[in-house]
Structures are given as structure tokens and as C-alpha cells.
Design an enzyme around this catalytic site. Structure first.
Site, short mmCIF file in Angstrom:
data_model
loop_
_atom_site.label_atom_id
_atom_site.label_comp_id
_atom_site.label_asym_id
_atom_site.label_seq_id
_atom_site.Cartn_x
_atom_site.Cartn_y
_atom_site.Cartn_z
N ASN A 10 -41.91 -69.87 47.95
CA ASN A 10 -43.06 -70.39 47.20
C ASN A 10 -44.22 -69.42 47.45
O ASN A 10 -44.85 -69.47 48.50
CB ASN A 10 -43.40 -71.80 47.71
CG ASN A 10 -44.65 -72.36 47.05
OD1 ASN A 10 -45.16 -71.80 46.07
ND2 ASN A 10 -45.14 -73.48 47.58
N TRP A 11 -44.43 -68.54 46.47
CA TRP A 11 -45.48 -67.52 46.66
C TRP A 11 -46.88 -68.10 46.52
O TRP A 11 -47.86 -67.42 46.81
CB TRP A 11 -45.31 -66.39 45.64
CG TRP A 11 -44.13 -65.49 45.88
CD1 TRP A 11 -43.19 -65.60 46.87
CD2 TRP A 11 -43.77 -64.32 45.13
NE1 TRP A 11 -42.26 -64.59 46.77
CE2 TRP A 11 -42.60 -63.79 45.71
CE3 TRP A 11 -44.31 -63.67 44.02
CZ2 TRP A 11 -41.96 -62.64 45.22
CZ3 TRP A 11 -43.68 -62.54 43.53
CH2 TRP A 11 -42.53 -62.02 44.12
N LYS A 12 -46.98 -69.32 46.02
CA LYS A 12 -48.29 -69.94 45.76
C LYS A 12 -49.13 -68.99 44.89
O LYS A 12 -48.58 -68.31 44.04
CB LYS A 12 -48.96 -70.32 47.08
CG LYS A 12 -48.02 -71.16 47.97
CD LYS A 12 -48.69 -71.80 49.15
CE LYS A 12 -47.66 -72.60 49.93
NZ LYS A 12 -48.22 -73.32 51.07
N HIS A 98 -45.99 -80.69 45.19
CA HIS A 98 -46.39 -80.01 46.42
C HIS A 98 -47.68 -80.65 46.95
O HIS A 98 -48.55 -81.04 46.17
CB HIS A 98 -46.60 -78.52 46.15
CG HIS A 98 -46.73 -77.73 47.41
ND1 HIS A 98 -47.89 -77.70 48.14
CD2 HIS A 98 -45.83 -76.98 48.09
CE1 HIS A 98 -47.70 -76.96 49.22
NE2 HIS A 98 -46.47 -76.50 49.21
N GLU A 100 -50.25 -79.46 48.15
CA GLU A 100 -51.50 -78.82 47.70
C GLU A 100 -51.90 -79.31 46.31
O GLU A 100 -53.09 -79.42 46.01
CB GLU A 100 -51.33 -77.29 47.73
CG GLU A 100 -51.30 -76.78 49.17
CD GLU A 100 -50.51 -75.50 49.40
OE1 GLU A 100 -50.17 -74.81 48.41
OE2 GLU A 100 -50.21 -75.20 50.57
N GLU A 170 -41.79 -81.73 53.40
CA GLU A 170 -42.80 -80.80 53.92
C GLU A 170 -43.89 -81.58 54.62
O GLU A 170 -44.86 -82.03 53.97
CB GLU A 170 -43.41 -79.98 52.78
CG GLU A 170 -42.42 -79.11 52.04
CD GLU A 170 -43.12 -77.92 51.40
OE1 GLU A 170 -42.78 -76.78 51.73
OE2 GLU A 170 -44.03 -78.14 50.58
N GLY A 176 -48.45 -74.03 56.46
CA GLY A 176 -49.42 -72.95 56.63
C GLY A 176 -50.15 -72.98 57.97
O GLY A 176 -51.13 -72.27 58.16
N SER A 216 -44.12 -73.85 57.70
CA SER A 216 -44.07 -72.78 58.71
C SER A 216 -42.64 -72.40 59.09
O SER A 216 -42.36 -72.10 60.27
CB SER A 216 -44.89 -73.18 59.95
OG SER A 216 -46.24 -73.37 59.58
N GLY A 237 -43.27 -70.73 52.42
CA GLY A 237 -44.53 -70.25 51.86
C GLY A 237 -44.88 -68.88 52.43
O GLY A 237 -44.39 -67.85 51.98
N GLY A 238 -45.71 -68.86 53.46
CA GLY A 238 -46.25 -67.62 54.03
C GLY A 238 -45.19 -66.55 54.30
O GLY A 238 -45.36 -65.39 53.91
P1 PGA Z 1 -45.63 -72.37 54.69
O1 PGA Z 1 -45.68 -73.15 53.29
O2 PGA Z 1 -44.23 -71.85 54.86
O3 PGA Z 1 -46.64 -71.27 54.57
O4 PGA Z 1 -45.98 -73.37 55.75
C1 PGA Z 1 -44.62 -73.96 52.85
C2 PGA Z 1 -44.97 -74.60 51.54
O5 PGA Z 1 -46.13 -74.99 51.35
O6 PGA Z 1 -44.12 -74.73 50.64
#
Ligand code: PGA
Length: 257
Positions: A10-12, A98, A100, A170, A176, A216, A237-238
Site C-alpha cells: 500500500n504505497w498510500k 483503510h 486513514e 490492521e 506507521g 508496521s 505500508g512504509g
Molecule cells: P505501515 O502501514 O506498514 O506503514 O504500518 C500499513 C497500512 O496502513 O496499510
């Protein structure tokens, strides 16, 4: 049938066009074919979707997903992208719900149910995300919270629709933050989610559903997470923004999932 295993990037809202396509090329050129039943999925921003789909269309182990879509098929919704538009590009997956988007765009169970149904109508596979905030876990209410997020959306689906859905647990406090759920904490929740599916649909269907962990996930913890029986992969994500890190997570999946 066993649940398929996915490692999803997930590159966001990261990577503009050229750096994004370079990252994708770096990842796919270094990836040896995955065994049957395993897939790598890249969910870049919308601007990359068409090129990303073209670059991966000959691979049977790499797929492209979107990070969201609108609930309606078309119309006067300035700035939005619809599920039929994604289907037309042969995109396979769409992340929905998600945390966010729940936080920043007010997405709730009712809206997400309608989005899931729209995505399923276009023969795309939703990756439905959910998870509890820190205070809920501190209060020991995480299973009740997650059950509510499952029930308000998945409870509205037929078994045939449910079979097409990928789930992503999640915990918000792990996203994050560098603070991953321990393999035991994650497994306890994943086992709870599978028992919810067995209760709501059937044991047979529950065994077929892919349940990803997200929050994470990184090379140093991926193997331990993937060794858990109810964890079928990760939403990353990251760590998905670095080719070596993301490939290391995919490789951990190759051994364990
Ligand atoms: P993260 O994000 O790996 O940076 O914690 C995961 C996500 O939000 O899908």
C-alpha cells in the site's frame, strides 16, 4: 481449498510517476516466480495504475490494486474514480475501509458495505480493512470492536460475495508507528476473525478466506507473523516503498505462507 496468500503493498500517497514506475520495475525484475497460491499485489496511487497493469499483465503472481474507489458507477462526483473504471483497466483488487479513510473521509460501515457491493459487481476483489484503536485494546474490547466492523459490512454479504473478499486486520496503533502487534496478538485476532466467518457463513468458507495482517510489517518481523496459522499474508505500508525491504517480506512469505 486453502486461502491464497498475499503480500500487498500500500504505497498510500507516495511516489510520483517516474519514481513509482522505477520502484515497480525494481521489484518485479527481482522477483522469482511465486509458488501457486501466492501473489504479490501492488496498490499504487491512481496515476500509476495503467502503466503498472501493463508492466505486470504477463505475470501470474503479481497483480495491481487500487487504494479506494467511489461507491457510484459514474456521475457528477468531481475528483473520484469508479469501480467500473478500475475494472476496465483489468485491476484485480481494491483496498476499502483503510483506517486513514475512515478517519480522514468519514467512511463508515454503511458506506463501506455499498462500496464493497459495487466493487464485487464489477468482479473486482475488495481488500476490506478494519482494526481497533489503542484505547479499545487497552480496555480489552478489541474483539468486540472488530466483530462490529466485520458484522456491519460482511454481515450484509452473501456467501458467494464473501468468497471474493480479502480481509486485512490492521490495528490502528500499529500503523506507521513501528510498533507491530506481536505474532501472538495478531494470531489471536486472526483466529477470532476466522471463527466469526465460520459462525456467520460456514467453516468451509472461513478456511478459504485470506486474512492479512497490517501495521508496521517489516523484514524483521514478517517471518514470525507468517508462521502463525491464521495469518495469510500482509498489507504493507512504509516498508513497501523500499524494493529490498518489500522483496524481503515477500520472500518471508514464500517460505512460510
Ligand atoms: P505501515 O502501514 O506498514 O506503514 O504500518 C500499513 C497500512 O496502513 O496499510
Amino acid at each position: 481449498m486453502k486461502a491464497k496468500s498475499l503480500v500487498v503493498a500500500n504505497w498510500k500517497m507516495n511516489k510520483s510517476y517516474v519514481p513509482g514506475i522505477m520502484l515497480l520495475n525494481q521489484i518485479i525484475s527481482a522477483l522469482d516466480p511465486l509458488p501457486e497460491g501466492q501473489e504479490m499485489v501492488i496498490c499504487p496511487p491512481y496515476i500509476h495504475l495503467q502503466t503498472a497493469q501493463t508492466l505486470t499483465k504477463d505475470r501470474f503472481d503479481v497483480y495491481i490494486g487500487a487504494q479506494n474507489c467511489h461507491v457510484q458507477k459514474e456521475g457528477a462526483y468531481t475528483g473520484e474514480i469508479s469501480a467500473p473504471m478500475l475494472a476496465d483497466l483489468d485491476i484485480k483488487y481494491v483496498i476499502l475501509g483503510h483506517s486513514e479513510r475512515r478517519r480522514d473521509f468519514g467512511e463508515n460501515g454503511k458506506m463501506l458495505t455499498a462500496k464493497l457491493k459495487q466493487v464485487l459487481r464489477q468482479n473486482l476483489q475488495p481488500i476490506y480493512c478494519f482494526g481497533e484503536p489503542l484505547q479499545v485494546r487497552k480496555d480489552g474490547q478489541e474483539q468486540a470492536f472488530v466483530e462490529q466492523q466485520l458484522q456491519e459490512v460482511l454481515g450484509q454479504l452473501s456467501p458467494q460475495q464473501m468468497e471474493q473478499v480479502v480481509l486485512a486486520y490492521e490495528p490502528i496503533w500499529a500503523i506507521g508507528t513501528g510498533q507491530t502487534a506481536s505474532p501472538e496478538e495478531a494470531e489471536a485476532m486472526h483466529a477470532f476473525i476466522r471463527s466469526y466467518l465460520a459462525k456467520t457463513f460456514s467453516e468451509e468458507l472461513a478456511q478459504k478466506i485470506t486474512i492479512l495482517y497490517g501495521g508496521s510489517c517489516k523484514p524483521s518481523n514478517a517471518s514470525a507473523l507468517f508462521a502463525q496459522p491464521n495469518i495469510n499474508g500482509a498489507l504493507v505500508g512504509g516498508a513497501s516503498l523500499n524494493a529490498d525491504d518489500f522483496l524481503a517480506i515477500v520472500e518471508a512469505g514464500r517460505e512460510k505462507l
